[in-house]
Design a protein around this motif. Structure first.
Motif, PDB file in Angstrom:
ATOM      1  N   ALA A 284       6.662  14.041  -3.030  1.00 19.64           N
ATOM      2  CA  ALA A 284       7.441  13.289  -4.015  1.00 19.64           C
ATOM      3  C   ALA A 284       8.400  12.378  -3.263  1.00 19.64           C
ATOM      4  O   ALA A 284       9.040  12.802  -2.299  1.00 19.64           O
ATOM      5  N   ARG A 285       8.426  11.106  -3.621  1.00 18.64           N
ATOM      6  CA  ARG A 285       9.320  10.071  -3.047  1.00 18.64           C
ATOM      7  C   ARG A 285       9.005   9.720  -1.595  1.00 18.64           C
ATOM      8  O   ARG A 285       9.804   9.093  -0.920  1.00 18.64           O
ATOM      9  N   MET A 286       7.824  10.103  -1.076  1.00 17.12           N
ATOM     10  CA  MET A 286       7.508   9.795   0.314  1.00 17.12           C
ATOM     11  C   MET A 286       6.010   9.581   0.512  1.00 17.12           C
ATOM     12  O   MET A 286       5.210  10.285  -0.071  1.00 17.12           O
ATOM     13  N   VAL A 287       5.704   8.567   1.315  1.00 15.28           N
ATOM     14  CA  VAL A 287       4.296   8.351   1.653  1.00 15.28           C
ATOM     15  C   VAL A 287       4.225   7.920   3.110  1.00 15.28           C
ATOM     16  O   VAL A 287       5.107   7.209   3.610  1.00 15.28           O
ATOM     17  N   LEU A 288       3.184   8.388   3.814  1.00 19.55           N
ATOM     18  CA  LEU A 288       2.972   8.018   5.213  1.00 19.55           C
ATOM     19  C   LEU A 288       1.828   7.009   5.279  1.00 19.55           C
ATOM     20  O   LEU A 288       0.804   7.189   4.611  1.00 19.55           O
ATOM     21  N   ILE A 289       2.000   5.978   6.110  1.00 21.46           N
ATOM     22  CA  ILE A 289       0.919   5.003   6.295  1.00 21.46           C
ATOM     23  C   ILE A 289       0.769   4.659   7.788  1.00 21.46           C
ATOM     24  O   ILE A 289       1.664   4.928   8.590  1.00 21.46           O
ATOM     25  N   GLY A 290      -0.347   4.048   8.130  1.00 18.73           N
ATOM     26  CA  GLY A 290      -0.580   3.630   9.516  1.00 18.73           C
ATOM     27  C   GLY A 290      -0.657   4.836  10.441  1.00 18.73           C
ATOM     28  O   GLY A 290      -1.082   5.925  10.037  1.00 18.73           O
ATOM     29  N   ASN A 291      -0.220   4.639  11.685  1.00 12.38           N
ATOM     30  CA  ASN A 291      -0.327   5.716  12.672  1.00 12.38           C
ATOM     31  C   ASN A 291       0.473   6.960  12.290  1.00 12.38           C
ATOM     32  O   ASN A 291       0.185   8.041  12.782  1.00 12.38           O
ATOM     33  N   GLY A 325       5.711   0.206 -15.809  1.00 11.06           N
ATOM     34  CA  GLY A 325       6.997   0.885 -16.031  1.00 11.06           C
ATOM     35  C   GLY A 325       7.022   2.308 -15.495  1.00 11.06           C
ATOM     36  O   GLY A 325       7.835   3.129 -15.912  1.00 11.06           O
ATOM     37  N   GLU A 326       6.131   2.629 -14.558  1.00  9.96           N
ATOM     38  CA  GLU A 326       6.107   3.991 -13.997  1.00  9.96           C
ATOM     39  C   GLU A 326       7.087   4.091 -12.832  1.00  9.96           C
ATOM     40  O   GLU A 326       7.462   3.084 -12.223  1.00  9.96           O
ATOM     41  N   ASP A 327       7.441   5.339 -12.496  1.00 15.21           N
ATOM     42  CA  ASP A 327       8.337   5.611 -11.361  1.00 15.21           C
ATOM     43  C   ASP A 327       7.496   5.579 -10.075  1.00 15.21           C
ATOM     44  O   ASP A 327       6.566   6.380  -9.914  1.00 15.21           O
ATOM     45  N   ILE A 328       7.845   4.691  -9.126  1.00 15.12           N
ATOM     46  CA  ILE A 328       7.003   4.534  -7.930  1.00 15.12           C
ATOM     47  C   ILE A 328       7.138   5.700  -6.928  1.00 15.12           C
ATOM     48  O   ILE A 328       6.376   5.773  -5.981  1.00 15.12           O
ATOM     49  N   GLY A 329       8.115   6.587  -7.166  1.00 16.37           N
ATOM     50  CA  GLY A 329       8.241   7.743  -6.265  1.00 16.37           C
ATOM     51  C   GLY A 329       7.616   8.997  -6.849  1.00 16.37           C
ATOM     52  O   GLY A 329       7.690  10.075  -6.247  1.00 16.37           O
ATOM     53  N   ASP A 330       6.994   8.845  -8.028  1.00 19.90           N
ATOM     54  CA  ASP A 330       6.452  10.008  -8.723  1.00 19.90           C
ATOM     55  C   ASP A 330       5.259  10.599  -7.965  1.00 19.90           C
ATOM     56  O   ASP A 330       4.373   9.871  -7.513  1.00 19.90           O
ATOM     57  N   MET A 331       5.263  11.925  -7.875  1.00 22.36           N
ATOM     58  CA  MET A 331       4.234  12.601  -7.076  1.00 22.36           C
ATOM     59  C   MET A 331       2.813  12.349  -7.607  1.00 22.36           C
ATOM     60  O   MET A 331       1.870  12.185  -6.835  1.00 22.36           O
ATOM     61  N   GLN A 332       2.681  12.294  -8.943  1.00 28.51           N
ATOM     62  CA  GLN A 332       1.327  12.097  -9.493  1.00 28.51           C
ATOM     63  C   GLN A 332       0.780  10.723  -9.122  1.00 28.51           C
ATOM     64  O   GLN A 332      -0.396  10.553  -8.812  1.00 28.51           O
TER      65      GLN A 332
END
Ligand SMILES: Cc1cc2nc3c(=O)[nH]c(=O)nc-3n(C[C@H](O)[C@H](O)[C@H](O)COP(=O)(O)OP(=O)(O)OC[C@H]3O[C@@H](n4cnc5c(N)ncnc54)[C@H](O)[C@@H]3O)c2cc1C
Length: 407
Positions: A284-291, A325-332
């Motif tokens: 929730a509220r976090m995403v990893l990208i790239g290396n 209108g969605e929450d961009i940190g939402d886990m789903q």
């Protein structure tokens, strides 16, 4: 709840800056936190490290309005790829014409791409560059998620709906999220340099498998070639200790005389190689990208291309969510992103890791099978086309940016 930014991107490397550029016109307020000061665009140097960009990556940059600037500063098209197994009979040749595309990929000097991204980001009002700044703490388990940074000797807490970890293989964000990673050390180091051959490279990239690791020569501007020589770790000090003439002589022995004699070589640098697979790419509220999300062997030049596809999919998911209108940190929502990226990440990891394992084995039956594989691939156009689709980043359900469409 009030947030300083919609998104804080931790890490202003090529992947982090690409995401900032992709989201530039979306209306989302973005901060990029990077410990290094962005250098002024330096003039090109003989020694600059290169990236092989897949055809699909060109399309993504073109949709972001950046490919023209990359091309104007210099991108060398790869029109053919020649794959061989040193000392054995197998050869496969791939040709852009087989796939009906203008080029199989493009070789771009990293400072060129970096300068294009930095200039683009500087022009975006919606993006704040917090650099040079160090990250002292990341809090993800409380609302709002925050990053504690230190900049110009002052500490500051910045909050965001979403924290993006684009901070490379030893990701601090990944650590703060408590996400484990499986790291496999290949016991190889890539020795990277630039050479000038006597004969014209004619836009051919060479991938030559040798017992101690793969050797790649990629065509560059001004008839230079980028060398990525993956060698067993125990040999690397010796290789880096050779003078120019010794290095060229050993390179020539391994590569052969397809390009005539090598007449000039640049500085050599070593990069230890490992595979990193992380347990989760999102919280929730976090995403990893790239290396930060995956590190692969550079054998087929896939690492950055994979990271750029993370950018293409994530930016689409975030823009669509904002419009809805969605929450961009939402886990789903983030899990939706993860589902879209899982197969590609897994496929590239398996493909590159498999190549290393299969081609580094001296077990005779396996060597025979892999050489037959090269010959069969060379003879069967549908197999070639499938291989090109896979390595060019065009084989899966593509996000809008990779289809040439705006976000
Ligand atoms: C020898 C070699 C050859 C390669 N060739 C190719 C190729 O031909 N094609 C290809 O697609 N890929 C290639 N790759 C892979 C490619 O280089 C990487 O996948 C790509 O550069 C990763 O970019 P990134 O932005 O995710 O990470 P990085 O480039 O590692 O950037 C991470 C950024 O985060 C910053 N950072 C670090 N820690 C923090 C922190 N605590 N807080 C804030 N910021 C932080 C760093 O300063 C950096 O700017 C190659 C790799 C190697 C080693």
């Amino acid at each position: 709840m009030k947030y300083d930014y919609d998104i804080v991107i931790v890490g202003g490397g090529l992947v982090g800056l690409s995401l900032a550029c992709a989201l530039g016109g979306s209306g989302l307020r973005i901060a990029v936190v990077e410990p290094k000061a962005f250098p002024p665009a330096a003039g090109p140097s003989y020694d600059d490290r290169t990236l092989a960009l897949a055809y699909g990556s060109r399309r993504i940059f073109a949709s972001m309005g950046l490919w023209g600037a990359v091309e104007a500063r210099g991108a060398c098209a790869i029109k053919r790829i020649h794959i061989s197994d040193r000392g054995r009979f197998g050869i496969t040749r791939l040709d852009a014409a087989d796939a009906g595309i203008a080029a199989l990929g493009y070789v771009v000097e990293m400072p060129v791409l970096g300068a294009v991204l930095q200039e683009a980001v500087h022009q975006l009002d919606s993006v704040s560059l917090l650099c040079p700044a160090t990250v002292n703490a990341i809090v993800l388990d409380r609302e709002p998620a925050t990053v504690l940074i230190e900049r110009d000797g002052k500490s500051r807490t910045v909050s965001a709906r979403l924290i993006v970890g684009a901070d490379g293989g030893r990701s601090r964000v990944r650590e703060a999220a408590g996400i484990g990673a499986r790291v496999v050390d290949y016991d190889q180091t890539a020795v990277v340099t630039t050479v000038t051959p006597e004969l014209a490279h004619n836009h051919v990239a060479y991938e030559r498998f040798t017992a101690s690791g793969p050797l790649a020569l990629l065509p560059m501007r001004e008839n230079r070639c980028a060398v990525v020589w993956s060698a067993h770790r125990s040999q690397v000090d010796t290789i880096l200790g050779w003078d120019d003439q010794q290095f060229l002589q050993h390179l020539q022995e391994r590569f052969g005389d397809r390009l005539g004699r090598f007449i000039k070589v640049g500085r050599r640098q070593g990069y230890p190689l490992s595979l990193t697979q992380v347990e989760q790419h999102v919280r929730a509220r976090m995403v990893l990208i790239g290396n930060a999300a995956h590190t692969v062997h550079p054998v087929a030049g896939q690492g950055f291309n994979l990271g750029l596809r993370d950018v293409a999919v994530l930016s689409q998911v975030l823009v669509d969510a904002t419009r809805a209108g969605e929450d961009i940190g939402d886990m789903q929502l983030l899990a939706r992103y993860m589902r879209q990226r899982r197969r590609d990440t897994q496929a590239v990891t398996t493909f590159t890791d498999g190549l290393i394992r299969i081609f580094s084995s001296s077990f005779a039956p396996l060597a025979l099978v892999r050489n037959l594989g090269l010959v069969v691939t060379d003879l069967l156009p549908p197999v070639k086309r499938a291989l090109i689709r896979r390595t060019s980043g065009m084989s899966r359900r593509l996000p809008r940016l990779a289809r040439g469409l705006p976000l």
